[in-house]
Design a protein around this motif. Structure first.
Motif, PDB file in Angstrom:
ATOM      1  N   LEU A  98      -9.747   6.232  -2.220  1.00  0.00           N
ATOM      2  CA  LEU A  98      -9.502   4.816  -2.202  1.00  0.00           C
ATOM      3  C   LEU A  98      -9.906   4.285  -3.426  1.00  0.00           C
ATOM      4  N   GLY A  99      -9.357   3.112  -3.873  1.00  0.00           N
ATOM      5  CA  GLY A  99      -9.645   2.516  -5.297  1.00  0.00           C
ATOM      6  C   GLY A  99      -8.588   1.707  -5.732  1.00  0.00           C
ATOM      7  N   GLY A 100      -8.634   1.248  -6.747  1.00  0.00           N
ATOM      8  CA  GLY A 100      -7.994   0.276  -7.599  1.00  0.00           C
ATOM      9  C   GLY A 100      -6.938   0.965  -8.562  1.00  0.00           C
ATOM     10  N   SER A 101      -6.621   0.570  -9.842  1.00  0.00           N
ATOM     11  CA  SER A 101      -5.660   1.114 -10.652  1.00  0.00           C
ATOM     12  C   SER A 101      -6.189   2.306 -11.227  1.00  0.00           C
ATOM     13  N   PRO A 122       0.700  -1.304  -0.104  1.00  0.00           N
ATOM     14  CA  PRO A 122       0.006   0.016  -0.175  1.00  0.00           C
ATOM     15  C   PRO A 122       0.979   1.101   0.019  1.00  0.00           C
ATOM     16  N   PRO A 123       0.129   2.475  -0.528  1.00  0.00           N
ATOM     17  CA  PRO A 123       0.886   3.788  -0.474  1.00  0.00           C
ATOM     18  C   PRO A 123       1.034   4.184   1.236  1.00  0.00           C
ATOM     19  N   LEU A 124       2.008   4.832   1.401  1.00  0.00           N
ATOM     20  CA  LEU A 124       2.343   5.225   2.955  1.00  0.00           C
ATOM     21  C   LEU A 124       2.382   6.977   3.051  1.00  0.00           C
ATOM     22  N   LEU A 125       2.326   7.456   4.126  1.00  0.00           N
ATOM     23  CA  LEU A 125       2.238   8.934   4.195  1.00  0.00           C
ATOM     24  C   LEU A 125       3.152   9.359   5.186  1.00  0.00           C
ATOM     25  N   PHE A 185      -4.551  12.322  -0.456  1.00  0.00           N
ATOM     26  CA  PHE A 185      -3.807  11.236  -0.448  1.00  0.00           C
ATOM     27  C   PHE A 185      -4.354  10.422  -1.435  1.00  0.00           C
ATOM     28  N   ASN A 186      -3.648   9.944  -2.488  1.00  0.00           N
ATOM     29  CA  ASN A 186      -4.106   8.774  -3.366  1.00  0.00           C
ATOM     30  C   ASN A 186      -3.520   7.395  -2.791  1.00  0.00           C
ATOM     31  N   ALA A 187      -4.622   6.770  -2.288  1.00  0.00           N
ATOM     32  CA  ALA A 187      -4.460   5.570  -1.825  1.00  0.00           C
ATOM     33  C   ALA A 187      -4.979   4.426  -2.640  1.00  0.00           C
ATOM     34  N   GLY A 188      -5.208   4.748  -3.754  1.00  0.00           N
ATOM     35  CA  GLY A 188      -5.407   3.631  -4.724  1.00  0.00           C
ATOM     36  C   GLY A 188      -4.278   2.861  -5.221  1.00  0.00           C
TER      37      GLY A 188
END
Length: 376
Positions: free
Chosen positions: A158-161, A138-141, A194-197
């Motif tokens: 939140l999401g996929g590609s 996952p992406p982190l901050l 924050f792009n958490a996809g």
């Protein structure tokens, strides 16, 4: 003077030369000749059957006679491979079996030694890393746990590609564009997005990621866009899944499939090529496109449960949640070019129905399924 009768001259009439074996003539029996011709006929029929199977299947990106450049090269190489055995047989017949046997043994030993060394290096260097909880990392901050500012608004996506979009430049990704639009619409407020996809992720991945990490960032707004990755969890394609469908979706390994089913050295060398050959060989006859009803997409119920859980936890944290429907290209009457471009069903929803036969959802079926997921 009376003439004497002469005996017919044959090879045995001449004296043998010291050090040289006597000359012999080997007669080929009619049965052996028939067997050889039958073997040649069977090989020609089998080779033709194999080659025609690839010729009748056109490429997605036609370049010449309906084939792509890479497929033209493949057909040329395949033809060379299929023609090689008759050439070798002719050479053995012309030169004798001993030179051919010596050459074959030399080549086999060399190939065996090279394969042994290469495979040893391959297995010694194998390491299939994946996140043990979320499959893909996952992406982190850096701002986790930092003090909040009243003049800043935090938005987590939140999401996929289709949310992550990490193959695009940062300025082209939808989260970055959203941040620019918010800054323009509300110049007095600083917006942090924050792009958490993450590619391959479903609502279940995003639910775990939010509960175990994103919520610590204390976002004001959480935007969720999921559908298509949850949709294909309804299937169990051999390239990405192990076993039959289950509601926990633990059958679908996706990006961590190599950890669940590590590829052999031969598989790493030829696996992708063999899969493409399998899909192309008489594909129009072996691979069947099916108009599945919405009920076939069994992951729809779990998709709703995951979304409801996300809504519950986000609202419990005092944040606003926005659910986005996901755009899609599927429709009831796609053109031929659109059919060539859309490969989703074949790649992620393929189901084996027999030793050589498979089926996958049609484009109209995927359109109906996407509408059902977006309706949720």
């Amino acid at each position: 003077m009376a003439s004497q009768a002469r005996e017919p001259v044959t090879a045995d009439s001449f004296p043998s030369v010291p050090g040289r074996p006597p000359t012999r003539t080997t007669a080929v029996s009619p049965l052996a000749r028939l067997s050889r011709n039958l073997l040649r006929l069977l090989y020609a029929a089998a080779a033709t059957l194999v080659y025609v199977g690839f010729v009748v299947d056109e490429s997605r990106s036609p370049w010449l006679f309906g084939y792509s450049k890479s497929y033209v090269l493949f057909l040329a190489l395949l033809l060379m491979v299929l023609v090689l055995p008759p050439i070798v047989a002719w050479w053995i017949h012309r030169s004798g079996s001993r030179p051919a046997l010596f050459l074959a043994m030399t080549m086999l030993v060399t190939i065996g030694l090279v394969y042994l060394v290469a495979s040893s290096v391959y297995y010694a260097r194998q390491e299939h890393r994946f996140d043990p909880f979320l499959q893909a990392a996952p992406p982190l901050l850096n701002e986790i746990g930092s003090a909040r500012s009243a003049s800043r608004v935090r938005v987590a996506l939140l999401g996929g590609s289709t949310t992550g979009q990490y193959w695009l430049a940062d300025t082209e990704r939808y989260p970055t564009r959203l941040e620019a639009l918010l800054d323009k619409a509300h110049p007095a407020v600083d917006t942090d997005v924050f792009n958490a996809g993450v590619a391959w992720w479903t609502t279940k991945h995003s639910l775990i990621h939010y509960v175990t990490y994103v919520r610590e960032w204390e976002p004001d707004v959480v935007v969720v866009m999921h559908a298509v990755n949850d949709l294909y969890r309804s299937f169990s394609p051999e390239a990405f899944a192990v076993g039959d469908y289950n509601d926990l979706w633990s059958h679908f390994y996706g990006p961590s499939i190599n950890g669940a089913r590590p590829p052999s050295f031969a598989g790493a060398l030829f696996g992708r090529t063999m899969r493409r050959m399998y899909l192309h060989w008489y594909g129009d006859w072996r691979l069947r496109e099916v108009d599945y009803p919405v009920e076939r997409y069994r992951s729809l119920a779990q998709f709703e449960r995951n979304l409801r859980a996300l809504v519950h936890f986000v609202r419990s944290d005092g944040a606003e949640i926005v659910l986005l429907t996901q755009p899609f290209l599927y429709k009831d009457d796609p053109s031929e070019d659109e059919r060539r471009a859309i490969r989703f069903g074949e790649e992620f929803c393929m189901t084996r129905t027999g030793w050589l036969t498979c089926e996958y959802p049609s484009i109209p079926s995927l359109a109906g399924a996407m509408e059902a997921f977006n309706d949720v």
